[in-house]
Design an enzyme around this catalytic site. Structure first.
Site, PDB file in Angstrom:
ATOM      1  N   ASP A  73     -13.027 -18.563 -15.895  1.00 20.79           N
ATOM      2  CA  ASP A  73     -11.798 -19.085 -15.736  1.00 20.79           C
ATOM      3  C   ASP A  73     -11.720 -20.676 -15.571  1.00 20.79           C
ATOM      4  O   ASP A  73     -10.754 -21.415 -15.363  1.00 20.79           O
ATOM      5  CB  ASP A  73     -11.166 -18.417 -14.412  1.00 20.79           C
ATOM      6  CG  ASP A  73     -11.906 -18.820 -13.136  1.00 20.79           C
ATOM      7  OD1 ASP A  73     -12.850 -19.788 -13.081  1.00 20.79           O
ATOM      8  OD2 ASP A  73     -11.807 -17.886 -12.192  1.00 20.79           O
TER       9      ASP A  73
ATOM     10  N   HIS B  82      -6.534  -6.279   0.072  1.00 23.37           N
ATOM     11  CA  HIS B  82      -5.524  -5.262  -0.117  1.00 23.37           C
ATOM     12  C   HIS B  82      -4.102  -5.735   0.180  1.00 23.37           C
ATOM     13  O   HIS B  82      -3.462  -5.416  -0.416  1.00 23.37           O
ATOM     14  CB  HIS B  82      -5.914  -4.247   0.834  1.00 23.37           C
ATOM     15  CG  HIS B  82      -5.301  -2.778   0.546  1.00 23.37           C
ATOM     16  ND1 HIS B  82      -4.991  -2.355  -0.807  1.00 23.37           N
ATOM     17  CD2 HIS B  82      -4.663  -2.009   1.405  1.00 23.37           C
ATOM     18  CE1 HIS B  82      -4.156  -1.171  -0.619  1.00 23.37           C
ATOM     19  NE2 HIS B  82      -3.922  -1.077   0.649  1.00 23.37           N
TER      20      HIS B  82
ATOM     21  N   ILE C 120     -14.024 -17.404  -7.253  1.00 18.91           N
ATOM     22  CA  ILE C 120     -12.635 -16.544  -7.382  1.00 18.91           C
ATOM     23  C   ILE C 120     -12.724 -15.922  -8.774  1.00 18.91           C
ATOM     24  O   ILE C 120     -13.000 -17.055  -9.720  1.00 18.91           O
ATOM     25  CB  ILE C 120     -11.580 -17.399  -6.717  1.00 18.91           C
ATOM     26  CG1 ILE C 120     -11.812 -17.561  -5.585  1.00 18.91           C
ATOM     27  CG2 ILE C 120     -10.210 -16.406  -7.377  1.00 18.91           C
ATOM     28  CD1 ILE C 120     -10.494 -18.881  -5.211  1.00 18.91           C
TER      29      ILE C 120
ATOM     30  N   ASP D 228      -8.420  -6.741  -4.473  1.00 23.89           N
ATOM     31  CA  ASP D 228      -7.991  -5.563  -3.786  1.00 23.89           C
ATOM     32  C   ASP D 228      -9.421  -4.275  -3.614  1.00 23.89           C
ATOM     33  O   ASP D 228      -9.876  -3.962  -4.517  1.00 23.89           O
ATOM     34  CB  ASP D 228      -6.824  -4.846  -4.207  1.00 23.89           C
ATOM     35  CG  ASP D 228      -6.306  -3.637  -3.137  1.00 23.89           C
ATOM     36  OD1 ASP D 228      -7.107  -3.101  -2.620  1.00 23.89           O
ATOM     37  OD2 ASP D 228      -5.064  -3.388  -3.276  1.00 23.89           O
TER      38      ASP D 228
ATOM     39  N   SER E 176       1.026  -1.329  -0.050  1.00 27.59           N
ATOM     40  CA  SER E 176      -0.107  -0.129  -0.075  1.00 27.59           C
ATOM     41  C   SER E 176       1.139   1.316  -0.108  1.00 27.59           C
ATOM     42  O   SER E 176       1.645   1.506  -0.907  1.00 27.59           O
ATOM     43  CB  SER E 176      -1.048   0.008   1.165  1.00 27.59           C
ATOM     44  OG  SER E 176      -2.018   1.039   1.073  1.00 27.59           O
TER      45      SER E 176
ATOM     46  N   ASP F 278     -17.734 -15.764 -12.970  1.00 25.73           N
ATOM     47  CA  ASP F 278     -16.837 -16.673 -12.079  1.00 25.73           C
ATOM     48  C   ASP F 278     -16.466 -17.926 -13.031  1.00 25.73           C
ATOM     49  O   ASP F 278     -15.212 -18.554 -12.967  1.00 25.73           O
ATOM     50  CB  ASP F 278     -17.771 -17.332 -10.816  1.00 25.73           C
ATOM     51  CG  ASP F 278     -16.924 -18.372 -10.100  1.00 25.73           C
ATOM     52  OD1 ASP F 278     -15.734 -18.524 -10.344  1.00 25.73           O
ATOM     53  OD2 ASP F 278     -17.725 -18.828  -8.782  1.00 25.73           O
TER      54      ASP F 278
HETATM   55 CA    CA Z   1     -13.596 -18.684 -10.688  1.00 25.47          CA
END
Ligand code: CA
Length: 507
Positions: free
Chosen positions: A260, A440, A266, A400, A188, A257
C-alpha cells in the site's frame, strides 16, 4: 504503553432539546402503557454520572460486565415481554432528559444473551431514546435454544423487532409525542440483527449502522469451528505455538505491508496480500530455528484459504491476513470454538453431547440447509427498505480476527446483483466502508476509533459526522448528506491521538 479511555462528548449536531423537564414524571403511572404481554418491572430516574451495578436482577446475566456509568439523566424502564407461551425477552428503555426526538435500538453479540449496556449509555448520551433487549435468553451460552424454537426465534429476529415496537410506544407515551426518526446501531451478531431488520422489517428504522455483521451465520459458525480441524489438538504436528504465529505475522508484513506504499504495520487491503509461507520452512541444511515444518506451513496456508463444501461451492471466505496475532488466541488455540459448539449442539442437532472436533463439510451443509428462522440473513433484496427512504451504513475492520472481513463485500456484491444496482446507484441508500487495521469492533493497529459503539475509546475530541458513524447516519437521514469517507482515530495515551485515516467507500 498505550492506554485508551473514552470520554463521551455530546454531539455538536444542533437540534432542539425537547425532552427536558420530564424527569419528575419518570414513574410507573406515566409509563402505564396498555400493551399485551408487557410487564413493566421498574421505572426509575437515574442521574448523570451514576455508576449502575450489573447485573440488574430478574435472574439476568450481564455476561461478566459488572457496572455501567450513565452519562446523562435518564428515565429507565425495565420490562419482561412474552414472545410466546415458552419464551420472553427482557427489555430496557433509557429515556434521556436531553431527548432529541430520535429513537434507537441496540443489538447483541455472539450468542448472547445480554443487553449491550455500553451501547445504551453511549446512544442515550447523544439524546436518543434507546432500547436494548437480551435476545431472548441470558448469558453467553446457546443452551437456552435446546428444544425451544421460540427462544431461538427470539435470538434470530424477534427480540430486536419486539423491542423496537414496544420501545417506540414507550417513547411516545413518555414524551407525549411520536419520535421523529429511528436508528439502529450494532456489530457482529448486532450487525446481523440490523441487516435482518433491513431485510424483513424495513419499516422499523430510518437509519441502520452495522459493523462486522455475522451474515451467512450457519456457514460462519462452521468456518469458525473448522480451525480446530486444521490445527488439531495441542500435541498435533499441525499446530503452531504462539511464537510460531508471531513469526507468520512478521513474514506477512514482510511480504505485504509495503503493497500500500507505507511500511506501517497496516495492510490497507489484505485481499491484495497473496501471502506464501514457504520461506518460513525449516531447512535440512540451513535454518533450524525460528522456522516451521512443512506440516505447519500447510496449516498456515489452510487457515487463509477459502472454505469449500461438499459440492465444491464456497462455504466461507478465508481469514484475512494481518489478523493472526489475535486469531491465534481465538481460533488457532487447539480448543473447540464455543459459539460453533453451542450452535450445533443447541440450535442444529439438539444434542448436548455433540463435539466441535467432529465438524465436517457434510455437517456444514446440513446446518446451512436447516438455516433455522433464516438466521443466515443473506437476503440481497433491500428494495422495500430503500423505497421507504431507509439508509444503511455498513463497515468492517480489515484485521477482524473473528469474522473475516472478506465476508462483507460478498454481501454488498450480493445486494448489488440482486437489486441490479451498480455501486453508484447503491450509494443512494447503502454505503460500505472498510476500516484498515481495525479488529472485530474495536482495537487494532489502525485508526479504529470511528464512534461505532460504547466501547470505542476517544481522546475527547468532538464527535462529528466526519469521525463518528452514528452521527454520520443522523446527518444522512435528516440532512441528506451521505458519508463519502469515515475518519478513524488511533489513540496513544489519554487525549492524544496518533493518527487519523480515511476509509473511502467500497466500489
Ligand atoms: Ca502498510
Amino acid at each position: 504503553m498505550k492506554s485508551f479511555q473514552y470520554l463521551l462528548y455530546l454531539s455538536g449536531l444542533t437540534r432542539e432539546i425537547i425532552g427536558s423537564g420530564l424527569e419528575a414524571a419518570c414513574d410507573k403511572d406515566r409509563i402505564s402503557i396498555d400493551l399485551p404481554d408487557v410487564e413493566v418491572n421498574l421505572v426509575q430516574s437515574i442521574e448523570a454520572g451514576t455508576n449502575l451495578s450489573l447485573p440488574m436482577g430478574h435472574g439476568l446475566d450481564s455476561c461478566g460486565k459488572t457496572n455501567q456509568v450513565i452519562s446523562v439523566d435518564i428515565c429507565r424502564v425495565t420490562m419482561n415481554v412474552a414472545t410466546s407461551n415458552q419464551s420472553e425477552i427482557f427489555l430496557e428503555a433509557w429515556l434521556p432528559a436531553n431527548w432529541t426526538g430520535r429513537f434507537l435500538s441496540t443489538g447483541n453479540g455472539a450468542l448472547a444473551g445480554c443487553i449491550s449496556y455500553e451501547d445504551m449509555a453511549y446512544t442515550s448520551g447523544f439524546g436518543f431514546a434507546t432500547v436494548g433487549a437480551n435476545g431472548g435468553h441470558n448469558g453467553t451460552s446457546g443452551e437456552a435454544f435446546l428444544n425451544n424454537s421460540d427462544v431461538l426465534a427470539d435470538f434470530v429476529y424477534r427480540s430486536v423487532h419486539t423491542g423496537v415496537q414496544i420501545g417506540k410506544e414507550i417513547t411516545r407515551v413518555y414524551y407525549g409525542r411520536e419520535h421523529d426518526k429511528s436508528y439502529y446501531l450494532g456489530s457482529s451478531t448486532g450487525g446481523r440483527q440490523g441487516l435482518k431488520e433491513a431485510q424483513d422489517f424495513p419499516d422499523d428504522f430510518d437509519g441502520i449502522v452495522v459493523g462486522a455483521p455475522a451474515l451467512a451465520f450457519n456457514n460462519l459458525t462452521s468456518w469458525a469451528g473448522r480451525f480446530l480441524s486444521i490445527t488439531g489438538p495441542a500435541n498435533s504436528s499441525n499446530s503452531l505455538s504462539l511464537a510460531d504465529w508471531a513469526l507468520v505475522h512478521e513474514d506477512i508484513l514482510r511480504q505485504c505491508d509495503a503493497l500500500d506504499g507505507a511500511i506501517d504495520g497496516i495492510l490497507e487491503d489484505p485481499e491484495l496480500c497473496a501471502y506464501r509461507p514457504n520461506s518460513l520452512q525449516c531447512l535440512r541444511s540451513g535454518k533450524q530455528t525460528n522456522c516451521l515444518t512443512a506440516t505447519q506451513i500447510d496449516t498456515v496456508r489452510r487457515v487463509f484459504e477459502d472454505y469449500h463444501g461438499v459440492d465444491g461451492s464456497l462455504i466461507f471466505p478465508g481469514m484475512n491476513h494481518g489478523s493472526e496475532l489475535v486469531s491465534r488466541l481465538i481460533y488457532y488455540n487447539n480448543q473447540p470454538f464455543q459459539i460453533t459448539q453451542d450452535w450445533y449442539r443447541y440450535a442444529i442437532y439438539h444434542d448436548a453431547d455433540w463435539q466441535a472436533a467432529d465438524l465436517s463439510i457434510t455437517e456444514a451443509a446440513y446446518a446451512a440447509a436447516l438455516n433455522p428462522f433464516n438466521v443466515d440473513t443473506w437476503n440481497g433484496n433491500l428494495s422495500t427498505f430503500q423505497q421507504r427512504g431507509g439508509r444503511l451504513l455498513h463497515w468492517h475492520g480489515l484485521t477482524d480476527p473473528m469474522l473475516t472481513s472478506a465476508n462483507s463485500p460478498r454481501y454488498y456484491d450480493h445486494v448489488s446483483n440482486t437489486m441490479a444496482m451498480a455501486p453508484s446507484e447503491l450509494d443512494e441508500f447503502y454505503r460500505f466502508f472498510r476500516i484498515s487495521g481495525m479488529d472485530h469492533y474495536s482495537g487494532g493497529v489502525g485508526a479504529w476509533g470511528i464512534g461505532n459503539n460504547g466501547r470505542v475509546a476517544s481522546g475527547g475530541e468532538p464527535q462529528t459526522p466526519n469521525n463518528n458513524v452514528l452521527l454520520a447516519m443522523v446527518e444522512w437521514v435528516e440532512n441528506g448528506v451521505a458519508p463519502a469517507t469515515v475518519t478513524g482515530y488511533k489513540y496513544i495515551n489519554v487525549g492524544c491521538f496518533l493518527r487519523t485515516r480515511l476509509a473511502t467507500g467500497w466500489c
